[in-house]
Design an enzyme around this catalytic site. Structure first.
Site, short mmCIF file in Angstrom:
data_model
loop_
_atom_site.label_atom_id
_atom_site.label_comp_id
_atom_site.label_asym_id
_atom_site.label_seq_id
_atom_site.Cartn_x
_atom_site.Cartn_y
_atom_site.Cartn_z
CD GLU A 78 -21.76 27.09 10.30
OE1 GLU A 78 -22.34 25.74 10.29
OE2 GLU A 78 -21.31 27.48 9.28
CD GLU A 109 -2.64 14.57 13.45
OE1 GLU A 109 -2.38 13.36 13.30
OE2 GLU A 109 -3.02 15.28 12.85
#
EC number: 4.2.1.126
Length: 268
Positions: A78, A109
């Site tokens: 963004e 992860e």
């Protein structure tokens, strides 16, 4: 036990009415901004370190897994439309690659080495910043990435939701936002995710303001990718310069941005 894994304050969720479920979630959510407020000195310390590095050409990288990784990708993605910065100035990297944005990648992860490997194509340098995002504060992908980044001279920070975590220990400037038990036990996409989103909003927005990407309270460098944003840009020019809508639209077309239009007229 980690705070993020502690038992919910609510029992027998399946027996609740929809109204009770929604009210209870909302009640828990109201505690999140207060927890974030307690961490503001830590957020400030991190931002104050990020800005001078980015003024020297440094980039801001986020790394995380699952919800945390997705939030980093969202915040990074963004920045170009909001502030008109290059797409590679703020970069979100998620364990498992872009596939993991939509679909969980098993065991991604748990790899201690992969985050630094994922950063290698960007050729990280000592002006760059790496912020690890991990609600639990114990994600190997994030810890490993932070440790390697420190060795390479990068500034390191983090956003976690437990006190005294391994991720916080690996970061030079940790941000710890302890929001307490989740409404749904262990579901850190809820309060923890909300807290992380609030902190990331603060970090990127504060950094961009300090880098001069905002004028007054307006996004003068925003990318105008649809009619709504073009209309917003025209209104900004009208408010700043006192010109007619037609004049504002012409200035915008000529100069390509709100900042360009305003500066051109003020210099003339």
């Amino acid at each position: 036990m980690l705070t993020t894994e502690s038992a919910s304050n609510y029992n027998d969720l399946e027996k609740m009415s929809v109204a009770d479920i929604l009210f209870s979630i909302n009640q828990e959510d109201q505690t999140v901004p207060l927890a974030v407020r307690k961490s503001l000195p830590q957020v400030e310390a991190l931002v104050e370190q990020i800005v001078p590095r980015m003024q020297k050409g440094g980039r801001l990288f986020y790394i995380g897994a699952g919800t945390s990784g997705r939030l980093g990708v969202v915040d990074a993605s963004e920045c170009p439309p909001t502030f008109g910065v290059p797409f590679d100035l703020v970069v979100g990297i998620i364990a498992g690659g872009d596939t993991a944005i939509r679909k969980a990648v098993e065991n991604a992860e748990d790899d201690w080495n992969q985050a630094w490997i994922d950063l290698m194509p960007f050729e990280p340098n000592a002006n760059d910043i790496l912020v690890g995002i991990a609600a639990s504060g114990r994600t190997p992908y994030v810890i490993g990435g932070l440790n390697e980044a420190k060795k390479a001279g990068l500034l390191t920070g983090c956003v976690v939701c437990n006190d005294g975590s391994a991720v916080a220990a690996a970061a030079e400037f940790p941000v710890e936002v302890v929001v307490g038990p989740e409404f749904l036990t262990g579901s850190t996409r809820m309060k923890s995710g909300t807290a992380q989103k609030l902190v990331l909003n603060m970090i990127s927005t504060a950094v961009m303001i300090r880098l001069g990407k905002v004028k007054g309270n307006k996004m003068v460098d925003m990318q105008m990718t649809n009619e709504k944003l073009v209309g917003r840009a025209i209104r900004m020019i009208i408010e700043e310069l006192g010109v007619s809508p037609d004049e504002a639209e012409s200035l915008l077309e000529e100069h390509g941005s709100v900042r360009g239009a305003i500066e051109a007229i003020k210099k003339s």
